[in-house]
Design an enzyme around this catalytic site. Structure first.
Site, PDB file in Angstrom:
ATOM      1  N   GLU A 372       5.855 -19.510 -30.005  1.00 20.56           N
ATOM      2  CA  GLU A 372       6.860 -19.327 -28.942  1.00 20.56           C
ATOM      3  C   GLU A 372       7.969 -20.392 -29.021  1.00 20.56           C
ATOM      4  O   GLU A 372       8.521 -20.826 -28.014  1.00 20.56           O
ATOM      5  CB  GLU A 372       6.189 -19.261 -27.570  1.00 20.56           C
ATOM      6  CG  GLU A 372       5.229 -18.069 -27.529  1.00 20.56           C
ATOM      7  CD  GLU A 372       4.852 -17.598 -26.155  1.00 20.56           C
ATOM      8  OE1 GLU A 372       5.654 -17.769 -25.238  1.00 20.56           O
ATOM      9  OE2 GLU A 372       3.756 -17.022 -26.024  1.00 20.56           O
ATOM     10  N   GLY A 373       8.278 -20.768 -30.264  1.00 22.19           N
ATOM     11  CA  GLY A 373       9.322 -21.767 -30.507  1.00 22.19           C
ATOM     12  C   GLY A 373       8.701 -23.118 -30.823  1.00 22.19           C
ATOM     13  O   GLY A 373       8.015 -23.700 -29.985  1.00 22.19           O
ATOM     14  N   SER A 375       8.310 -27.196 -31.717  1.00 19.45           N
ATOM     15  CA  SER A 375       8.842 -28.352 -30.969  1.00 19.45           C
ATOM     16  C   SER A 375      10.279 -28.647 -31.408  1.00 19.45           C
ATOM     17  O   SER A 375      11.108 -29.082 -30.603  1.00 19.45           O
ATOM     18  CB  SER A 375       7.949 -29.573 -31.184  1.00 19.45           C
ATOM     19  OG  SER A 375       6.703 -29.352 -30.548  1.00 19.45           O
TER      20      SER A 375
HETATM   21  N1  CAA Z   1      18.167 -16.557 -22.279  1.00 22.49           N
HETATM   22  C1  CAA Z   1      19.127 -15.594 -22.316  1.00 22.49           C
HETATM   23  N2  CAA Z   1      19.998 -15.495 -23.357  1.00 22.49           N
HETATM   24  C2  CAA Z   1      19.890 -16.385 -24.372  1.00 22.49           C
HETATM   25  C3  CAA Z   1      18.909 -17.390 -24.382  1.00 22.49           C
HETATM   26  C4  CAA Z   1      18.026 -17.466 -23.280  1.00 22.49           C
HETATM   27  N3  CAA Z   1      17.069 -18.392 -23.217  1.00 22.49           N
HETATM   28  N4  CAA Z   1      19.050 -18.113 -25.511  1.00 22.49           N
HETATM   29  C5  CAA Z   1      20.067 -17.597 -26.192  1.00 22.49           C
HETATM   30  N5  CAA Z   1      20.568 -16.554 -25.491  1.00 22.49           N
HETATM   31  C6  CAA Z   1      21.722 -15.725 -25.840  1.00 22.49           C
HETATM   32  C7  CAA Z   1      22.982 -16.572 -25.997  1.00 22.49           C
HETATM   33  O1  CAA Z   1      23.643 -16.715 -24.755  1.00 22.49           O
HETATM   34  C8  CAA Z   1      23.796 -15.760 -26.977  1.00 22.49           C
HETATM   35  O2  CAA Z   1      24.418 -14.709 -26.257  1.00 22.49           O
HETATM   36  P1  CAA Z   1      25.779 -13.970 -26.747  1.00 22.49           P
HETATM   37  O3  CAA Z   1      25.348 -12.789 -27.529  1.00 22.49           O
HETATM   38  O4  CAA Z   1      26.436 -13.576 -25.474  1.00 22.49           O
HETATM   39  O5  CAA Z   1      26.570 -14.941 -27.569  1.00 22.49           O
HETATM   40  C9  CAA Z   1      22.732 -15.139 -27.874  1.00 22.49           C
HETATM   41  O6  CAA Z   1      21.494 -15.170 -27.137  1.00 22.49           O
HETATM   42  C10 CAA Z   1      22.536 -15.898 -29.170  1.00 22.49           C
HETATM   43  O7  CAA Z   1      22.252 -17.235 -28.849  1.00 22.49           O
HETATM   44  P2  CAA Z   1      22.375 -18.392 -29.930  1.00 22.49           P
HETATM   45  O8  CAA Z   1      23.701 -18.304 -30.604  1.00 22.49           O
HETATM   46  O9  CAA Z   1      21.976 -19.659 -29.271  1.00 22.49           O
HETATM   47  O10 CAA Z   1      21.276 -17.914 -30.992  1.00 22.49           O
HETATM   48  P3  CAA Z   1      20.718 -18.620 -32.288  1.00 22.49           P
HETATM   49  O11 CAA Z   1      20.653 -17.606 -33.358  1.00 22.49           O
HETATM   50  O12 CAA Z   1      21.423 -19.924 -32.538  1.00 22.49           O
HETATM   51  O13 CAA Z   1      19.188 -18.899 -31.900  1.00 22.49           O
HETATM   52  C11 CAA Z   1      17.361 -20.078 -31.001  1.00 22.49           C
HETATM   53  C12 CAA Z   1      18.810 -19.608 -30.822  1.00 22.49           C
HETATM   54  C13 CAA Z   1      17.081 -20.928 -29.770  1.00 22.49           C
HETATM   55  C14 CAA Z   1      17.129 -20.920 -32.228  1.00 22.49           C
HETATM   56  C15 CAA Z   1      16.432 -18.841 -30.999  1.00 22.49           C
HETATM   57  O14 CAA Z   1      16.592 -18.114 -32.199  1.00 22.49           O
HETATM   58  C16 CAA Z   1      14.965 -19.197 -30.844  1.00 22.49           C
HETATM   59  O15 CAA Z   1      14.487 -19.409 -29.718  1.00 22.49           O
HETATM   60  N6  CAA Z   1      14.203 -19.233 -31.960  1.00 22.49           N
HETATM   61  C17 CAA Z   1      12.770 -19.406 -31.888  1.00 22.49           C
HETATM   62  C18 CAA Z   1      12.114 -18.055 -31.837  1.00 22.49           C
HETATM   63  C19 CAA Z   1      10.727 -18.117 -31.305  1.00 22.49           C
HETATM   64  O16 CAA Z   1      10.440 -18.788 -30.311  1.00 22.49           O
HETATM   65  N7  CAA Z   1       9.814 -17.376 -31.937  1.00 22.49           N
HETATM   66  C20 CAA Z   1       8.478 -17.241 -31.500  1.00 22.49           C
HETATM   67  C21 CAA Z   1       8.108 -15.783 -31.448  1.00 22.49           C
HETATM   68  S1  CAA Z   1       6.804 -15.296 -30.371  1.00 22.49           S
HETATM   69  C22 CAA Z   1       5.381 -15.918 -31.040  1.00 22.49           C
HETATM   70  O17 CAA Z   1       5.311 -17.073 -31.216  1.00 22.49           O
HETATM   71  C23 CAA Z   1       4.250 -15.016 -31.414  1.00 22.49           C
HETATM   72  C24 CAA Z   1       3.385 -14.600 -30.335  1.00 22.49           C
HETATM   73  O18 CAA Z   1       2.937 -13.467 -30.326  1.00 22.49           O
HETATM   74  C25 CAA Z   1       2.978 -15.539 -29.250  1.00 22.49           C
END
Ligand code: CAA
Length: 390
Positions: A372-373, A375
């Site tokens: 879920e992301g 650290s």
């Molecule tokens: N809430 C709402 N909108 C959001 C947001 C949030 N928390 N974070 C970003 N956004 C929106 C932004 O406002 C932006 O909107 P626009 O289209 O209007 O521009 C859009 O999303 C893109 O945002 P970024 O430009 O910041 O996106 P990015 O490509 O730079 O990525 C990141 C941001 C934080 C790195 C994101 O990709 C991320 O969180 N990555 C980690 C993914 C993750 O946690 N994966 C785990 C998967 S689940 C798992 O672990 C398995 C399981 O089954 C438990």
């Protein structure tokens, strides 16, 4: 009303769900946790019982089959389950936040009516599928595709690291409908695992949370009706991120639970174990470790409860709680790892043995810094929000 810490008041309802979760975990999960960790089997029977207790849809309103409670109730219950077994906690957190919350927040009425109650009751298992083999932290780079064809979408691609994947009945799937638009080309769908074109890939042989069962999911010309699209086309990335904000609060409370379990096991051990003619807890090298564990645990608790309240308050304001969720997850995950590491060290050789539970806490703690992301992603989210720079 009792106080859980500065500014956090627990109602009688909060105390009740915490006590119910603690009692359930001791009676039903503690006796089987080591066995399911060893086998890696999915503990379906206890999950169903947790559903019957209302633990699988804590924040879902009663009209949709949930317990109708608040986010603080959710983190209190999850912390107690994770204190005994993080695997059960992972399954609980996915049903509650990654699956049900997304449908409750973004779903059409008919979708809520169809999907929420079975997953909130634990009769069905929900999962969340964002990650792909080549798309983890950089979640917007996914390669799977959904192509519109009349009143349905045809989905193809390979998803990975799907928690509860080997048994999930339903998925919230994120896939690309318009690759040229990047993250704005991602769309969310509600997937029924019993339909043709859906298959489960290899189960991951994992270091920890082994009973939570994780696998790949393969889509080969899977036909998804338009009514099963969650939100609008292109809204998927925002849905995924919004849902992860909620999910991260759950993982933070999981970290808190693992840290507390590690600490309590250590406290008991240092009061009994003797070396060089005294209890080992009398050595400052040991007692200072305990002081650091306790302090980080209480700091984590404040961040976790603060994030839970921020999410609760967001219901009225519509605001985001991204920052609070990321800080809670970052700190509680690192506290889980710190405490589990210290617990193994305090137990010495016993800490390295499966005869004691701390080696399981140590293996389980690590995932909280990754899923879920990571650290690193939490630090990126926090620093971007604070500086306004990218
Ligand atoms: N809430 C709402 N909108 C959001 C947001 C949030 N928390 N974070 C970003 N956004 C929106 C932004 O406002 C932006 O909107 P626009 O289209 O209007 O521009 C859009 O999303 C893109 O945002 P970024 O430009 O910041 O996106 P990015 O490509 O730079 O990525 C990141 C941001 C934080 C790195 C994101 O990709 C991320 O969180 N990555 C980690 C993914 C993750 O946690 N994966 C785990 C998967 S689940 C798992 O672990 C398995 C399981 O089954 C438990």
């Amino acid at each position: 009303m009792t106080h859980a810490g500065p500014n956090f008041s627990l109602s009688d309802e909060h105390e009740m769900i915490r006590a119910a979760a603690r009692d359930f975990a001791q009676k039903e999960i503690a006796p089987i946790a080591a066995e399911f960790d060893e086998s890696g089997d999915f503990p379906l029977e206890t999950i169903r019982k947790m559903g019957a207790m209302g633990f699988m849809g804590i924040e879902i309103p009663e009209e949709y089959g949930g317990a109708g409670m608040d986010t603080l109730a959710y983190v209190l219950a999850l912390e107690e389950i994770c204190k005994v077994d993080a695997s059960h906690g992972t399954i609980m957190s996915v049903n509650n936040s990654l699956f049900n919350y997304g449908i409750y927040k973004f779903g059409a009425e008919a979708q809520k009516e169809q999907f929420l109650a079975p997953v909130a009751s634990g009769e069905k298992i929900g999962a969340y599928s964002l990650t792909e083999p080549m798309s983890g932290s950089d979640a917007a780079t996914m390669r799977s595709r959904a192509v519109r064809n009349g009143n349905e979408y045809i989905i193809n691609g390979r998803k990975s690291w799907v928690t509860s994947g080997p048994v999930a009945d339903y998925l919230v799937l994120f896939t690309m409908t318009d690759p040229e638009k990047g993250h704005r080309g991602i769309t969310a769908f509600l997937i029924d695992a019993s339909q043709p074109g859906y298959s489960r890939g290899k189960k991951e042989p994992k270091l920890g949370i082994r009973a939570s069962s994780t696998s790949e999911i393969l889509f080969e010309d899977y036909h998804c009706p338009v009514e099963r699209r969650l939100g609008e086309e292109g809204q998927g990335f925002k849905i995924a991120m919004t849902v992860l904000d909620a999910g991260r609060i759950g993982i933070a409370s999981q970290g808190l639970g693992i840290a507390e379990a590690s600490y309590e096991a250590s406290l008991n051990y240092v009061r009994e174990r003797e070396a060089f003619g005294q209890k080992i807890g009398e050595f400052q090298g040991i007692s200072f470790k305990l002081a650091d564990m306790k302090t980080r645990i209480e700091a984590s608790r404040l961040l976790v409860y603060q994030a839970a309240l921020a999410k609760q308050n967001s219901k009225a304001t519509g605001g985001r709680y991204t920052l609070e969720a990321a800080m809670a997850k970052l700190f509680a995950a690192e506290t889980a790892m710190f405490c589990a590491h210290a617990a193994v060290q305090i137990h010495g050789g016993m800490g390295y043995s499966k005869e004691y539970p701390v080696e399981r806490y140590f293996r389980d703690a690590k995932i909280t810094e990754i899923y879920e992301g990571t650290s690193e992603i939490q630090r990126l989210v926090i620093s971007r929000m604070e500086t306004g720079l990218r």
